[in-house]
Design an enzyme around this catalytic site. Structure first.
Site, PDB file in Angstrom:
ATOM      1  N   ARG A  81      71.027  52.363  38.658  1.00  0.00           N
ATOM      2  CA  ARG A  81      69.761  51.615  38.594  1.00  0.00           C
ATOM      3  C   ARG A  81      68.847  51.851  39.790  1.00  0.00           C
ATOM      4  O   ARG A  81      67.656  52.116  39.605  1.00  0.00           O
ATOM      5  CB  ARG A  81      70.016  50.111  38.410  1.00  0.00           C
ATOM      6  CG  ARG A  81      70.622  49.746  37.077  1.00  0.00           C
ATOM      7  CD  ARG A  81      69.916  50.355  35.911  1.00  0.00           C
ATOM      8  NE  ARG A  81      70.424  49.891  34.634  1.00  0.00           N
ATOM      9  CZ  ARG A  81      70.447  50.619  33.533  1.00  0.00           C
ATOM     10  NH1 ARG A  81      69.991  51.853  33.541  1.00  0.00           N
ATOM     11  NH2 ARG A  81      70.922  50.134  32.406  1.00  0.00           N
ATOM     12  N   SER A  97      76.122  46.951  23.192  1.00  0.00           N
ATOM     13  CA  SER A  97      75.145  47.664  24.015  1.00  0.00           C
ATOM     14  C   SER A  97      75.847  48.712  24.867  1.00  0.00           C
ATOM     15  O   SER A  97      76.919  48.467  25.419  1.00  0.00           O
ATOM     16  CB  SER A  97      74.406  46.633  24.884  1.00  0.00           C
ATOM     17  OG  SER A  97      73.958  47.230  26.075  1.00  0.00           O
ATOM     18  N   ASP A 144      63.735  49.427  21.641  1.00  0.00           N
ATOM     19  CA  ASP A 144      63.183  48.467  22.601  1.00  0.00           C
ATOM     20  C   ASP A 144      62.057  49.053  23.442  1.00  0.00           C
ATOM     21  O   ASP A 144      60.970  48.497  23.520  1.00  0.00           O
ATOM     22  CB  ASP A 144      64.275  47.960  23.553  1.00  0.00           C
ATOM     23  CG  ASP A 144      65.306  47.119  22.836  1.00  0.00           C
ATOM     24  OD1 ASP A 144      65.204  46.956  21.604  1.00  0.00           O
ATOM     25  OD2 ASP A 144      66.220  46.622  23.513  1.00  0.00           O
ATOM     26  N   ASP A 149      70.887  44.254  35.407  1.00  0.00           N
ATOM     27  CA  ASP A 149      70.055  45.441  35.588  1.00  0.00           C
ATOM     28  C   ASP A 149      68.615  45.123  35.975  1.00  0.00           C
ATOM     29  O   ASP A 149      68.016  45.831  36.777  1.00  0.00           O
ATOM     30  CB  ASP A 149      70.105  46.306  34.328  1.00  0.00           C
ATOM     31  CG  ASP A 149      71.468  46.965  34.161  1.00  0.00           C
ATOM     32  OD1 ASP A 149      72.096  47.255  35.191  1.00  0.00           O
ATOM     33  OD2 ASP A 149      71.906  47.162  33.017  1.00  0.00           O
TER      34      ASP A 149
HETATM   35  N1  ARG Z   1      78.085  44.975  33.409  1.00  0.00           N
HETATM   36  C1  ARG Z   1      77.789  46.235  33.999  1.00  0.00           C
HETATM   37  C2  ARG Z   1      76.916  46.073  35.210  1.00  0.00           C
HETATM   38  O1  ARG Z   1      76.365  45.034  35.393  1.00  0.00           O
HETATM   39  C3  ARG Z   1      77.188  47.187  32.993  1.00  0.00           C
HETATM   40  C4  ARG Z   1      75.808  46.877  32.554  1.00  0.00           C
HETATM   41  C5  ARG Z   1      75.425  47.777  31.431  1.00  0.00           C
HETATM   42  N2  ARG Z   1      74.056  47.658  31.105  1.00  0.00           N
HETATM   43  C6  ARG Z   1      73.605  47.755  29.870  1.00  0.00           C
HETATM   44  N3  ARG Z   1      72.331  47.728  29.717  1.00  0.00           N
HETATM   45  N4  ARG Z   1      74.396  47.817  28.824  1.00  0.00           N
HETATM   46  O2  ARG Z   1      76.773  46.980  35.994  1.00  0.00           O
END
Ligand code: ARG
Length: 411
Positions: A96, A177, A15, A125
């Site tokens: 993040r 993912s 990506d 995110d």
């Molecule tokens: N659901 C979790 C959160 O919002 C994990 C997110 C994981 N992100 C990813 N790009 N797989 O913090």
């Protein structure tokens, strides 16, 4: 004239490789790639600088922010007691803002006009990245290709990569993912989307399953100073080493797996599976120590604060006045949260076996049933009379109203 620059949060995966090229083509920017080392592991970081340059970046930074992440984000979160929806230890949510902050710093250093990220348009995110940029450098433009471009699938991304001679990562694509850092691995999407379906046991990387864990319990002692963990089994460790050590200990005992359905900020429910081995021990031990050292009212009030702290962290509001204010409150409560907690780990379970603190509020004389100078049993009568007065008044009145006081009927 020199081209304007964009700094891309780059991972070396398909990506962000495609995004790198797409930014050059679509915006005509020079692209600076930034990889944040948050503890995703050597194998994921190897060769990334060369790869970014080979894909067309004008510069590439590999930024080790592990210590900053643990010290300035994860430990304050731990102290607060934040756990999202009772289960999620917020590993991605905490990383993040730390990554986005470094992205902003690199943008300043490079004189870039924009930053870009590879988050999809459906997750949390993107919000966390962009709120951080707004808070720290509001004039910076943010580009989120997944919300703009025509590419809608992995196959199309591969097509694009082929057309533009972008080296396609050889790693086998996982059917879900993954987001990994020093605190946790999160798995979601793909085959995990069905909450009725059990995850593949082979998916986990940081923890063994309870049935594979040893048949004997393992003891581990964690030392805290003012709510911050500082030692494991009597050995003082820096923040990064401490989390890594606890990850190994918890992981080999099958501790730290969570499977949940969570409410995303952007509106939908999603199913997430997490491994947070060391963090699970730390959260457990920290709570034990608070139960020993905090007074009742502070402890109860802090439980409410923890819910709010988790929410604002999950929502990407790290760089907000409320988080700062809550941190000030939490810091004050932690003045006496110093001591040790001994845990036994056994096949996925944590059992507390001992806690000690120089500031313990536990008074063994008080806890016994003997009368003493501080506690006169007779005082209890007056206390109960006043504490129960509202109930007594209602009890008397309800007789006149012929409205009986109810049991917990389920109707
Ligand atoms: N659901 C979790 C959160 O919002 C994990 C997110 C994981 N992100 C990813 N790009 N797989 O913090």
């Amino acid at each position: 004239m020199a081209k304007e620059k964009v700094v891309l949060a780059y991972s070396g995966g398909l990506d962000t490789s495609v995004i790198l090229k797409w930014l050059q083509e679509t915006y005509g920017y020079d692209v600076v790639a930034m990889v944040a080392d948050v503890g995703q592991g050597e194998d994921e970081l190897a060769g990334l600088k060369e790869k970014a340059l080979a894909t067309g970046a004008v510069a590439a930074y590999i930024e080790d922010i592990k210590e900053e992440l643990v010290r300035n984000y994860l430990f304050p979160m731990l102290r607060s007691g934040a756990v999202y929806e009772g289960k999620y230890l917020l590993g991605t949510a905490a990383a993040r803002p730390a990554i986005a902050k470094r992205l902003v710093e690199i943008a300043e250093k490079e004189g870039a006009v924009a930053v870009a990220h590879g988050c999809t348009g459906k997750g949390n995110d993107q919000v966390r990245f962009e709120l951080t940029v707004k808070a720290l450098k509001p004039e910076l433009q943010v580009i989120a290709p997944w919300r703009e471009w025509e590419i809608t699938s992995r196959t199309e991304a591969i097509e694009y990569a082929r057309r533009h001679h972008i080296p396609i990562p050889v790693t086998v694509e996982k059917p879900y993912s993954i987001d990994r850092n020093i605190w946790h691995i999160s798995y979601e999407g793909g085959i995990l989307e069905d909450p009725a379906r059990e995850p593949d046991p082979g998916m986990f990387r940081l923890t063994v399953s309870p049935e594979e864990a040893p048949d004997q319990p393992e003891r581990v002692e964690i030392g805290f100073e003012k709510g911050i963990p500082v030692s494991v089994n009597g050995e003082e460790l820096g923040p990064v080493e401490l989390v890594l050590a606890l990850n190994r200990i918890a992981g080999r005992n099958g501790v730290g797996r969570v499977d949940m359905v969570e409410n995303r900020l952007v509106g939908m429910k999603s199913r997430g599976v997490y491994e947070t081995p060391g963090g699970t021990l730390l959260a457990f031990a920290h709570r034990e120590l608070e139960q020993l050292t905090l007074d009742r009212e502070t402890y109860h009030f802090k439980e409410a604060i923890a819910l709010k702290y988790a929410e604002i962290l999950y929502y990407g509001l790290w760089f907000s006045p409320l988080r700062e204010a809550l941190d000030a409150f939490v810091a004050q409560t932690q003045e006496t949260v110093t001591g040790t907690v001994m845990l036994q780990l056994y096949k996925g379970n944590i059992i507390v076996s001992a806690r000690t603190s120089p500031y313990s509020l536990y008074h063994s004389d008080m806890a016994t049933f003997e009368s003493d100078d501080l506690y006169d049993h007779k005082d209890a009568q007056g206390f109960i009379n006043l504490f129960g007065l509202p109930l007594k008044i209602r009890g008397l009145l309800s007789q006149e109203w012929k409205q009986p006081v109810k049991e917990g009927e389920i109707g």
